[in-house]
Write a protein that holds these residues in place. Structure first.
Motif, PDB file in Angstrom:
ATOM      1  N   THR A 382       1.796  38.079 -88.204  1.00 24.34           N
ATOM      2  CA  THR A 382       3.285  38.262 -88.421  1.00 24.34           C
ATOM      3  C   THR A 382       4.243  37.201 -87.831  1.00 24.34           C
ATOM      4  OG1 THR A 382       3.382  39.275 -86.148  1.00 24.34           O
ATOM      5  CG2 THR A 382       3.170  40.915 -87.986  1.00 24.34           C
ATOM      6  N   ALA A 383       5.521  37.214 -88.016  1.00 24.35           N
ATOM      7  CA  ALA A 383       6.384  36.272 -87.797  1.00 24.35           C
ATOM      8  C   ALA A 383       7.572  36.664 -87.106  1.00 24.35           C
ATOM      9  CB  ALA A 383       6.629  35.254 -88.781  1.00 24.35           C
ATOM     10  N   SER A 384       8.312  36.022 -86.258  1.00 27.58           N
ATOM     11  CA  SER A 384       9.623  36.662 -85.704  1.00 27.58           C
ATOM     12  C   SER A 384      10.846  35.675 -86.237  1.00 27.58           C
ATOM     13  CB  SER A 384       9.701  36.678 -84.229  1.00 27.58           C
ATOM     14  OG  SER A 384       8.648  37.464 -83.787  1.00 27.58           O
ATOM     15  N   PHE A 385      12.020  36.209 -86.344  1.00 28.17           N
ATOM     16  CA  PHE A 385      13.181  35.469 -87.235  1.00 28.17           C
ATOM     17  C   PHE A 385      14.211  35.339 -86.315  1.00 28.17           C
ATOM     18  CE2 PHE A 385       9.735  36.628 -90.250  1.00 28.17           C
ATOM     19  CZ  PHE A 385       9.956  35.597 -91.140  1.00 28.17           C
ATOM     20  N   GLY A 386      14.827  34.350 -86.423  1.00 27.35           N
ATOM     21  CA  GLY A 386      16.422  34.095 -85.948  1.00 27.35           C
ATOM     22  C   GLY A 386      17.346  33.640 -87.125  1.00 27.35           C
ATOM     23  N   VAL A 387      18.412  34.407 -87.314  1.00 27.62           N
ATOM     24  CA  VAL A 387      19.247  33.907 -88.475  1.00 27.62           C
ATOM     25  C   VAL A 387      20.584  33.657 -87.967  1.00 27.62           C
ATOM     26  CG1 VAL A 387      19.991  34.663 -90.649  1.00 27.62           C
ATOM     27  CG2 VAL A 387      17.934  35.222 -89.781  1.00 27.62           C
ATOM     28  N   THR A 388      21.375  32.710 -88.492  1.00 29.70           N
ATOM     29  CA  THR A 388      22.795  32.292 -88.324  1.00 29.70           C
ATOM     30  C   THR A 388      23.412  31.691 -89.391  1.00 29.70           C
ATOM     31  OG1 THR A 388      24.362  31.908 -86.542  1.00 29.70           O
ATOM     32  CG2 THR A 388      22.942  30.199 -87.336  1.00 29.70           C
ATOM     33  N   GLN A 389      24.818  31.672 -89.296  1.00 29.21           N
ATOM     34  CA  GLN A 389      25.589  31.238 -90.394  1.00 29.21           C
ATOM     35  C   GLN A 389      26.651  30.117 -89.668  1.00 29.21           C
ATOM     36  OE1 GLN A 389      27.730  33.834 -92.828  1.00 29.21           O
ATOM     37  NE2 GLN A 389      29.185  32.376 -93.425  1.00 29.21           N
ATOM     38  N   TYR A 390      26.790  29.067 -90.400  1.00 30.42           N
ATOM     39  CA  TYR A 390      27.635  28.059 -90.006  1.00 30.42           C
ATOM     40  C   TYR A 390      29.344  28.773 -89.673  1.00 30.42           C
ATOM     41  CZ  TYR A 390      31.006  24.484 -90.047  1.00 30.42           C
ATOM     42  OH  TYR A 390      32.261  23.759 -89.699  1.00 30.42           O
ATOM     43  N   ARG A 391      29.404  28.382 -88.566  1.00 28.45           N
ATOM     44  CA  ARG A 391      30.935  28.791 -88.337  1.00 28.45           C
ATOM     45  C   ARG A 391      31.927  28.034 -88.118  1.00 28.45           C
ATOM     46  NH1 ARG A 391      28.968  32.876 -83.162  1.00 28.45           N
ATOM     47  NH2 ARG A 391      27.700  34.229 -84.391  1.00 28.45           N
ATOM     48  N   GLU A 392      32.983  27.829 -88.046  1.00 25.17           N
ATOM     49  CA  GLU A 392      34.035  26.867 -88.022  1.00 25.17           C
ATOM     50  C   GLU A 392      33.838  26.027 -86.586  1.00 25.17           C
ATOM     51  OE1 GLU A 392      38.631  25.904 -88.497  1.00 25.17           O
ATOM     52  OE2 GLU A 392      38.194  28.104 -88.644  1.00 25.17           O
ATOM     53  N   ASN A 393      33.660  24.795 -86.674  1.00 27.00           N
ATOM     54  CA  ASN A 393      33.601  23.950 -85.244  1.00 27.00           C
ATOM     55  C   ASN A 393      32.371  23.995 -84.816  1.00 27.00           C
ATOM     56  OD1 ASN A 393      36.643  23.414 -85.225  1.00 27.00           O
ATOM     57  ND2 ASN A 393      36.708  25.246 -84.079  1.00 27.00           N
ATOM     58  N   ASP A 394      31.329  24.447 -85.574  1.00 30.37           N
ATOM     59  CA  ASP A 394      29.927  24.394 -85.222  1.00 30.37           C
ATOM     60  C   ASP A 394      29.498  23.025 -85.529  1.00 30.37           C
ATOM     61  OD1 ASP A 394      28.464  26.548 -84.213  1.00 30.37           O
ATOM     62  OD2 ASP A 394      28.254  27.582 -86.237  1.00 30.37           O
ATOM     63  N   ASP A 395      28.389  22.266 -84.555  1.00 30.46           N
ATOM     64  CA  ASP A 395      27.672  21.424 -85.073  1.00 30.46           C
ATOM     65  C   ASP A 395      26.299  21.691 -85.181  1.00 30.46           C
ATOM     66  OD1 ASP A 395      26.648  21.312 -82.503  1.00 30.46           O
ATOM     67  OD2 ASP A 395      28.102  20.038 -81.795  1.00 30.46           O
ATOM     68  N   ASP A 396      25.376  20.717 -85.332  1.00 30.43           N
ATOM     69  CA  ASP A 396      23.978  20.916 -85.641  1.00 30.43           C
ATOM     70  C   ASP A 396      23.262  21.724 -84.526  1.00 30.43           C
ATOM     71  OD1 ASP A 396      24.422  18.239 -85.000  1.00 30.43           O
ATOM     72  OD2 ASP A 396      22.223  18.088 -84.534  1.00 30.43           O
ATOM     73  N   GLU A 397      23.979  21.227 -83.027  1.00 31.28           N
ATOM     74  CA  GLU A 397      23.361  21.733 -81.944  1.00 31.28           C
ATOM     75  C   GLU A 397      23.866  23.144 -81.549  1.00 31.28           C
ATOM     76  OE1 GLU A 397      23.491  20.511 -77.062  1.00 31.28           O
ATOM     77  OE2 GLU A 397      24.180  18.956 -78.765  1.00 31.28           O
ATOM     78  N   THR A 398      24.756  23.449 -81.995  1.00 38.23           N
ATOM     79  CA  THR A 398      25.158  24.982 -81.474  1.00 38.23           C
ATOM     80  C   THR A 398      24.675  25.785 -82.472  1.00 38.23           C
ATOM     81  OG1 THR A 398      27.277  24.621 -83.141  1.00 38.23           O
ATOM     82  CG2 THR A 398      27.527  24.142 -80.725  1.00 38.23           C
ATOM     83  N   ILE A 399      24.474  25.399 -83.716  1.00 36.81           N
ATOM     84  CA  ILE A 399      23.806  26.190 -84.829  1.00 36.81           C
ATOM     85  C   ILE A 399      22.379  26.231 -84.292  1.00 36.81           C
ATOM     86  CG2 ILE A 399      22.915  26.317 -87.085  1.00 36.81           C
ATOM     87  CD1 ILE A 399      25.364  24.757 -88.021  1.00 36.81           C
ATOM     88  N   PHE A 400      21.614  25.199 -83.980  1.00 37.46           N
ATOM     89  CA  PHE A 400      20.126  25.510 -83.655  1.00 37.46           C
ATOM     90  C   PHE A 400      19.931  26.218 -82.336  1.00 37.46           C
ATOM     91  CE2 PHE A 400      19.664  21.023 -85.648  1.00 37.46           C
ATOM     92  CZ  PHE A 400      19.428  21.788 -87.104  1.00 37.46           C
TER      93      PHE A 400
END
Length: 563
Positions: A382-400
């Motif tokens: 099995t595997a576990s998952f994390g999901v998000t969407q780009y938000r205004e003022n996001d950068d790659d660090e905040t997204i990850f």
């Protein structure tokens, strides 16, 4: 390849024979005109070396017999005891390849000529691999070119007198000889058409017009080179060889660049893109968002208990699982989606033009596929998952970071599940969740960590009391306990942060006040029976008890040495 040596000096013959064999030439010697003439007529050798009385050779038109359709076949090298400039010039005018004085014979120079011949043969063999089209409205020109190609065994050639006929089949070829001036279409029109479709093809312009204006134009629109009519076949072959060499050098360079690109951007085990490539692609996509306004989402997944797979079955089987899972993921994503091995047993996916709801659905679909897939000799994983969407003022660090936190919540609440945007789910697939205390929640401050541990413990009791009639404690009492613990914790945490000099201390304290206010509202609504126990649990635990740790407290962990 065969070297035929016309020579009566057996000692010198041995010297040439040794050199020839070192360069992978077969060697034959003859000292009879009749035998040499027969072999010449048969054309069954690749180089003729003549070491005889040069006057006698010229008198018998020996070299002339090697000339056909305007080009020398095969190459001829003269080795002579006489050094006569007039005869030397005469031989070169006839088309010989090289002229050596016997008493000054240079073996190294001779070897270079042999290597040139081998290279020419290699080029001929390379030309044979091309699908060639000759487009020329002159039947005479076509016949000359056809004779030339046939002589060299180049047979994969089609000939067109009408450009319109050729254009119906143009993309079947990768080598083109095109006349400049033709009815219907000029050569530059045909070249432009080909080049729009095929950037890699070899295109040689054949023209009777040495026009200083049109030729640069044709080269600028895509021709690789040109040759002038009437064809000088030595020059014609030289141009073809040059273009073929450039073609393969370019292909070799592209291949090397591709290998370097793959080394730099691909994971060696799975063949997926690596972390470096993904981060760079993500940054580029983020720059495009203001222009495209398209939603961009991310899925981070991690194989559950992968260490157990390695420990039980060995690392080779573990590698097999990683490669197999890569294929499963690839098979269930769109071509536009970007899949990467993030590191270890983690994979990340960038979903173009996809919002978080759709991305969560994709993650759920993949989660179920993985859980139902049989891994040979391993079974199910099995595997576990994390999901998000780009938000205004996001950068790659905040997204990850947001995606990583979501994945950790999935791991800490039972695994084999999908968590989106750090939103803790106290119910998943109609089952209560248990939140596991662990390093993920630890700040590094013993007092804060003790409080957090207590909040999570009470949260777990509330969750299970809402779903189990056998639970010993009343959910209402637990909610009151949670509210009291939150007030005490927020007060203690604020004092610790103020003393530590946390720069966002005031903002953090304001957030505490807002959370406590919302908690009081929820508890009043619960008391007035405006909401259910489960509704109260969802808000208090997801948004306050655990939510504040993930969404707010993680920001100050660095002051206690937590990275």
């Amino acid at each position: 390849m065969l070297l035929l040596h016309f020579e009566n000096d057996k000692s010198f013959s041995k010297r040439i024979s040794d050199i020839a064999m070192q360069e992978d030439f077969s060697y034959e010697r003859t000292d009879e005109f009749e035998q040499a003439s027969r072999r010449i007529s048969e054309k069954k050798f690749d180089l003729l070396v003549i070491d005889q009385d040069i006057h006698r050779i010229l008198k018998n038109d020996f070299i002339k017999k090697l000339t056909s359709t305007g080009f020398v076949y095969p190459p001829v090298i003269i080795i002579t005891a006489k050094d006569n400039l007039r005869i030397k010039k005469q031989c070169f005018n006839m088309g010989i390849m090289a002229y050596f004085k016997k008493d000054q014979f240079n073996s190294a120079s001779f070897v270079r000529y042999l290597q040139t011949i081998k290279k020419e043969r290699e080029n001929i063999n390379l030309i044979k691999t091309f699908k060639i089209a000759v487009i020329d409205d002159s039947r005479f020109s076509i016949e000359i070119i056809k004779t030339f190609f046939n002589t060299h065994g180049i047979c994969n050639v089609d000939y067109y007198q009408k450009p319109s006929e050729f254009l119906k089949h143009a993309m079947e070829y990768n080598f083109f000889l095109i006349d400049l001036v033709m009815p219907e279409y000029n050569g530059d029109d045909v070249i432009s058409y080909i080049r729009e479709k095929n950037e890699e093809a070899i295109i040689i312009l054949v023209t009777a017009y040495n026009n200083e204006n049109i030729l640069p134009h044709c080269l600028s629109v895509g021709a690789n080179d040109f040759v002038l009519k009437p064809l000088d076949f030595k020059m014609f072959m030289a141009r073809i060889k040059s273009c073929v060499s450039q073609y393969y050098l370019k292909k070799e360079l592209l291949s090397k660049n591709e290998k370097l690109f793959n080394l730099a951007t691909k994971d060696a085990l799975t063949g997926l893109y690596n972390r470096i490539y993904f981060i760079e692609t993500c940054q580029n996509k983020l720059k495009e968002i203001n222009r495209t306004k398209q939603p961009l989402s991310f899925i981070l997944l991690d194989i559950d208990h992968f260490k157990t797979v390695n420990d039980r079955y060995g690392h080779l089987k573990g590698d097999f699982v990683l490669k197999e899972l890569s294929c499963v993921l690839n098979d269930n994503l769109r071509a536009a989606d970007i899949l990467c091995r993030w590191g270890g047993e983690e994979f990340i996916i960038l979903l173009i033009n996809t919002d978080v709801t759709s991305a969560t659905n994709v993650a759920e679909k993949i989660r179920a596929i993985i859980a139902g897939h049989y891994f040979k000799e391993i079974g199910a994983i099995t595997a576990s998952f994390g999901v998000t969407q780009y938000r205004e003022n996001d950068d790659d660090e905040t997204i990850f970071k947001r995606t990583d936190n979501s994945l950790y919540l999935a791991k800490l609440t039972g695994r084999n599940k999908v968590i989106s945007d750090e939103e803790l789910k106290i119910i998943y697939n109609d089952k209560p969740t248990t939140i596991q205390w662990g390093p993920f929640f630890k700040s590094g401050n013993i007092h804060i960590d003790r409080d957090h541990h207590r909040l999570i413990s009470i949260s777990n009791q509330i969750i299970h009391s809402c779903f189990s009639a056998a639970e010993s404690k009343n959910p209402a009492d637990l909610f009151i306990t949670l509210g009291e613990e939150l007030k005490n914790h927020f007060k203690r945490e604020a004092e610790i942060l103020a003393k530590a000099g946390y720069p966002l201390y005031l903002k953090h304290k304001e957030n505490h006040s807002l959370l406590l206010k919302n908690a009081d509202i929820v508890l009043r609504n619960l008391k007035d029976e405006k909401i259910t126990f489960i509704d109260a649990a969802k808000y208090l635990i997801q948004e306050i008890a655990v939510g504040h740790i993930i969404k707010s407290d993680f920001n100050y962990y660095y002051i206690f040495g937590r990275k």
